[in-house]
Design an enzyme around this catalytic site. Structure first.
Site, mmCIF file in Angstrom:
data_model
loop_
_atom_site.group_PDB
_atom_site.id
_atom_site.type_symbol
_atom_site.label_atom_id
_atom_site.label_comp_id
_atom_site.label_asym_id
_atom_site.label_seq_id
_atom_site.Cartn_x
_atom_site.Cartn_y
_atom_site.Cartn_z
ATOM 1 N N ASN A 10 0.685 -0.895 -0.056
ATOM 2 C CA ASN A 10 -0.536 -0.030 -0.295
ATOM 3 C C ASN A 10 0.807 1.331 0.111
ATOM 4 O OD1 ASN A 10 -1.914 1.965 0.699
ATOM 5 N ND2 ASN A 10 -2.435 1.612 3.185
ATOM 6 N N ARG A 89 -3.251 -1.903 -3.502
ATOM 7 C CA ARG A 89 -4.056 -1.174 -3.038
ATOM 8 C C ARG A 89 -4.392 0.237 -3.896
ATOM 9 N NH1 ARG A 89 -4.570 2.885 1.082
ATOM 10 N NH2 ARG A 89 -6.749 4.041 0.934
ATOM 11 N N HIS A 178 -12.582 3.746 0.646
ATOM 12 C CA HIS A 178 -12.857 2.635 1.586
ATOM 13 C C HIS A 178 -13.402 1.513 1.427
ATOM 14 C CE1 HIS A 178 -12.704 5.943 4.733
ATOM 15 N NE2 HIS A 178 -11.424 5.805 4.001
ATOM 16 N N ASN A 209 -8.943 8.212 11.067
ATOM 17 C CA ASN A 209 -8.677 9.620 10.909
ATOM 18 C C ASN A 209 -9.439 10.250 9.377
ATOM 19 O OD1 ASN A 209 -7.009 12.004 10.494
ATOM 20 N ND2 ASN A 209 -5.965 11.459 9.523
ATOM 21 N N ARG A 239 -9.900 16.789 7.606
ATOM 22 C CA ARG A 239 -11.141 16.690 6.875
ATOM 23 C C ARG A 239 -12.338 17.262 7.692
ATOM 24 N NH1 ARG A 239 -9.796 11.427 4.076
ATOM 25 N NH2 ARG A 239 -8.087 11.400 3.355
ATOM 26 N N GLY A 331 -14.534 3.586 14.656
ATOM 27 C CA GLY A 331 -15.269 3.231 14.967
ATOM 28 C C GLY A 331 -14.953 1.677 15.929
ATOM 29 N N GLU A 384 -8.197 -4.912 5.315
ATOM 30 C CA GLU A 384 -7.971 -4.672 4.113
ATOM 31 C C GLU A 384 -7.066 -5.612 3.536
ATOM 32 O OE1 GLU A 384 -9.059 -0.059 3.443
ATOM 33 O OE2 GLU A 384 -8.445 -0.232 5.061
#
Length: 398
Positions: A10, A89, A178, A209, A239, A331, A384
């Site tokens: 990644n 990814r 995502h 984040n 953000r 989460g 992931e």
């Protein structure tokens, strides 16, 4: 241990994350993180068998140097000959790709074509991909797109209310992100609850984040909060999420800011950081809120409130809601955020089980609502890298 291991890469603009996984067991045999790439003090940290060590990349401080150092480390552990394929990814496949794919020249050209949709990410992915092809000669490479899962969104969900020619000419539409995490978590939620994924109406919140939310029904994405870029949607670490587009003209006229400065502010200086004035890290925000810091308290409340509003709206897209799923770093670990969100959603029939919510942390999955709750809220850790490994093994026949 499987005879054929999967290397997952990644690549960011100045970083490279890597992991060697046993696709059968999901075990991570070795991982790495290269940082400060393209700077003189670039370095890479390896972790294997519970031990860490760091190597300087000063001689070759780029993505190729990081992959070369990874190859050296793999040889030292006797893993280089056991790698069967490499999974990558890639943030944006635009409308070109609705599923993972084995890499060839056409795929590389397709990723290049999508650079305008992910100008910071796709070029870095290409650097890592080309380095892997060159250094791990002869091994198949597979790319897994963050946007692919969202390609099932109906036209009315992905279309912006702007002149339609902007879509036909420039591809201006909502793409989401995502997606690899959502695909993994949707499968895991159905398995964990013992339900058929095709009949389970899920609203999944991937909170870190970077944060987003998606509506999943009939096993497919029906809508998601991120749009053309990852800026749209929820409040995030740095953000802003949803904001009046006229903020650009307002700040240009009143604060003498240009487009680049405003875009930078919305992406890097807003969100939890901007509201609290303290940090983009939710753990720090929670700690300071507990001490009475007003900015931190407000940041948490806005984060939870906006998330709860999105849960309700995504329930429209999924045709109702059977399960509210929390995943991602926040989460999975912030029982406080989860509690606040469930509290806002009491009108939908959600009732928190405080003890279960407290227990569902640090990698522990669990239902966090009471038996009487009309909707189940559940915590499902995402993975992931394992999803990428599964796709890579499947597409390369390992």
């Amino acid at each position: 241990m499987s005879n054929k291991l999967i290397l997952v890469l990644n690549c960011g603009s100045s970083s490279l994350k890597g992991a060697v996984l046993d696709n059968d067991s999901g075990e991570v045999l070795l991982s790495c993180l290269a940082e400060k790439l393209n700077l003189p003090d670039a370095f890479i940290t390896f972790k294997a068998n519970g031990e860490k060590h760091t190597t300087s990349l000063a001689e070759h401080p780029d993505h190729t140097g990081a992959v070369e150092a990874l190859m050296v480390e793999l040889r030292a552990h006797g893993l280089d000959s056991k790698i069967g394929a490499i999974g990558h990814r890639v943030v944006s496949g635009g409308e070109l790709y609705s599923e993972s794919i084995v890499v060839d020249d056409d795929v590389i050209a397709g990723i290049e074509k999508c650079i305008p949709l992910a100008p910071l990410h796709n070029p870095a992915h290409l650097l890592g991909l080309r380095a892997a092809i060159d250094i791990f000669k002869g091994l198949p490479n597979v790319v897994v797109f963050d946007t692919a899962f969202h390609q099932t969104m109906p036209e009315h969900a992905y279309t912006y209310a702007v002149p339609h020619e902007l879509y036909t000419k420039y591809g201006l539409r909502r793409y989401g992100a995502h997606g690899t995490s959502y695909r993994f978590v949707a499968d895991e939620t159905a398995r964990f609850l013992g339900e058929d994924k095709q009949s389970l109406r899920m609203v999944i919140a991937h909170l870190g984040n970077g944060a987003s939310i998606a509506a999943v029904s009939e096993g497919k994405c029906q809508d998601t909060s991120m749009g053309l870029t990852p800026l749209e949607g929820l409040v995030m670490g740095t953000r802003s999420g949803d904001i009046d587009p006229s903020v650009f003209s307002f700040l240009a006229q009143n604060a003498n800011m240009n487009i680049t400065q405003i875009t930078d502010m919305l992406n890097k200086k807003s969100g939890l950081l901007g509201i609290s004035g303290l940090s983009n890290d939710c753990r720090t925000i929670e700690e300071e809120a507990g001490k009475g810091h007003k900015g931190a308290q407000l940041a948490l409340e806005i984060f939870a409130y906006r998330l709860a509003k999105y849960v309700a709206s995504m329930s429209v897209a999924s045709g109702g809601i059977d399960a509210l799923v929390f995943t991602g770093g926040i989460g999975e670990n912030s029982n406080l955020i989860r509690s606040k969100v469930i509290g806002y959603l009491g009108f939908l029939g959600l009732t928190e089980d405080a003890k279960a919510n407290e227990d569902a942390r640090f990698g522990n999955a669990g239902v966090i609502t009471t038996a009487e709750s009309k909707v189940k809220a559940v915590v499902i850790p995402t993975n992931e890298e394992l999803m990428i490994a599964h796709d890579t093994a499947r597409l390369t026949g390992l």
